[in-house]
Motif scaffolding. Structure first.
Motif, PDB file in Angstrom:
ATOM      1  N   TYR A  44       0.926  -1.220   0.260  1.00  0.00           N
ATOM      2  CA  TYR A  44       0.023  -0.079   0.018  1.00  0.00           C
ATOM      3  C   TYR A  44       1.024   1.225  -0.166  1.00  0.00           C
ATOM      4  O   TYR A  44       0.748   2.243  -0.810  1.00  0.00           O
ATOM      5  CB  TYR A  44      -1.024   0.030   1.304  1.00  0.00           C
ATOM      6  N   TYR A  45       1.953   1.294   0.687  1.00  0.00           N
ATOM      7  CA  TYR A  45       2.811   2.518   0.813  1.00  0.00           C
ATOM      8  C   TYR A  45       3.710   2.454  -0.472  1.00  0.00           C
ATOM      9  O   TYR A  45       3.703   3.817  -1.014  1.00  0.00           O
ATOM     10  CB  TYR A  45       3.835   2.105   1.975  1.00  0.00           C
ATOM     11  N   VAL A  46       4.090   1.581  -1.007  1.00  0.00           N
ATOM     12  CA  VAL A  46       5.028   1.671  -2.252  1.00  0.00           C
ATOM     13  C   VAL A  46       4.379   1.888  -3.530  1.00  0.00           C
ATOM     14  O   VAL A  46       4.790   2.353  -4.602  1.00  0.00           O
ATOM     15  CB  VAL A  46       6.122   0.721  -2.377  1.00  0.00           C
ATOM     16  N   ASN A  47       2.783   1.562  -3.273  1.00  0.00           N
ATOM     17  CA  ASN A  47       2.066   1.685  -4.456  1.00  0.00           C
ATOM     18  C   ASN A  47       1.574   3.111  -5.008  1.00  0.00           C
ATOM     19  O   ASN A  47       1.694   3.519  -6.068  1.00  0.00           O
ATOM     20  CB  ASN A  47       0.846   0.946  -4.260  1.00  0.00           C
ATOM     21  N   TYR A  48       2.010   4.151  -3.930  1.00  0.00           N
ATOM     22  CA  TYR A  48       1.862   5.346  -4.165  1.00  0.00           C
ATOM     23  C   TYR A  48       2.924   6.074  -4.331  1.00  0.00           C
ATOM     24  O   TYR A  48       3.948   6.211  -3.723  1.00  0.00           O
ATOM     25  CB  TYR A  48       1.104   6.123  -3.004  1.00  0.00           C
ATOM     26  N   LEU A  49       3.206   6.853  -5.574  1.00  0.00           N
ATOM     27  CA  LEU A  49       4.346   7.287  -6.180  1.00  0.00           C
ATOM     28  C   LEU A  49       4.814   8.635  -5.235  1.00  0.00           C
ATOM     29  O   LEU A  49       6.093   8.825  -5.194  1.00  0.00           O
ATOM     30  CB  LEU A  49       4.450   7.760  -7.589  1.00  0.00           C
ATOM     31  N   LYS A  50       3.907   9.306  -4.777  1.00  0.00           N
ATOM     32  CA  LYS A  50       4.091  10.157  -3.937  1.00  0.00           C
ATOM     33  C   LYS A  50       5.041  10.216  -2.726  1.00  0.00           C
ATOM     34  O   LYS A  50       5.627  10.576  -2.373  1.00  0.00           O
ATOM     35  CB  LYS A  50       2.785  11.096  -3.749  1.00  0.00           C
ATOM     36  N   VAL A  77      -2.333   4.973 -14.995  1.00  0.00           N
ATOM     37  CA  VAL A  77      -2.150   6.177 -15.900  1.00  0.00           C
ATOM     38  C   VAL A  77      -1.555   7.282 -14.952  1.00  0.00           C
ATOM     39  O   VAL A  77      -1.477   8.542 -15.473  1.00  0.00           O
ATOM     40  CB  VAL A  77      -3.588   6.751 -16.428  1.00  0.00           C
ATOM     41  N   PHE A  78      -1.291   7.262 -13.588  1.00  0.00           N
ATOM     42  CA  PHE A  78      -0.621   8.280 -13.001  1.00  0.00           C
ATOM     43  C   PHE A  78       0.834   8.819 -13.322  1.00  0.00           C
ATOM     44  O   PHE A  78       1.544   7.887 -13.633  1.00  0.00           O
ATOM     45  CB  PHE A  78      -0.659   7.901 -11.459  1.00  0.00           C
ATOM     46  N   VAL A  79       1.205   9.923 -13.671  1.00  0.00           N
ATOM     47  CA  VAL A  79       2.202  10.298 -13.866  1.00  0.00           C
ATOM     48  C   VAL A  79       2.787  11.319 -12.776  1.00  0.00           C
ATOM     49  O   VAL A  79       2.399  12.369 -12.427  1.00  0.00           O
ATOM     50  CB  VAL A  79       2.096  11.390 -15.384  1.00  0.00           C
ATOM     51  N   SER A  80       4.068  10.927 -12.759  1.00  0.00           N
ATOM     52  CA  SER A  80       4.932  11.726 -11.731  1.00  0.00           C
ATOM     53  C   SER A  80       6.118  12.286 -12.670  1.00  0.00           C
ATOM     54  O   SER A  80       6.879  11.699 -13.139  1.00  0.00           O
ATOM     55  CB  SER A  80       5.396  11.075 -10.655  1.00  0.00           C
ATOM     56  N   ALA A  81       6.490  13.827 -12.488  1.00  0.00           N
ATOM     57  CA  ALA A  81       7.523  14.349 -13.162  1.00  0.00           C
ATOM     58  C   ALA A  81       8.110  15.438 -12.355  1.00  0.00           C
ATOM     59  O   ALA A  81       7.442  15.897 -11.601  1.00  0.00           O
ATOM     60  CB  ALA A  81       6.660  15.052 -14.522  1.00  0.00           C
TER      61      ALA A  81
END
Length: 81
Positions: A44-50, A77-81
């Motif tokens: 659950y923790y590592v699933n969130y890129l933030k 489809v989440f994008v972290s830049a």
């Protein structure tokens, strides 16, 4: 004298290449880390890129880094830049 110097220089250059022929070419680096938490909680923790900014060395070093996010975190489809 020049010929002797060239032979010595060539030998110095050639020695690492000759040694490289006989050195083992395969190697393995293994690191382990034990996380004393349930698997579901870790996932659950590592699933969130933030959350990755909490452990990112680059994010900790560059405090002026501008981050942008698009989409819903923890989805494909989440994008972290």
């Amino acid at each position: 004298m020049l010929r002797k110097t060239l032979v010595i220089a060539a030998a110095i250059i050639a020695i690492p290449f000759v040694i490289a022929l006989f050195i083992q070419k395969d190697y393995l680096v293994t690191r382990t880390l034990t996380i004393d938490r349930p698997i579901a909680e870790v996932f659950y923790y590592v699933n969130y890129l933030k959350n990755q900014d909490n452990v990112s060395k680059w994010a900790q070093k560059d405090l002026d880094m501008v981050k942008s996010y698009r989409g819903t975190d923890a989805t494909v489809v989440f994008v972290s830049a």
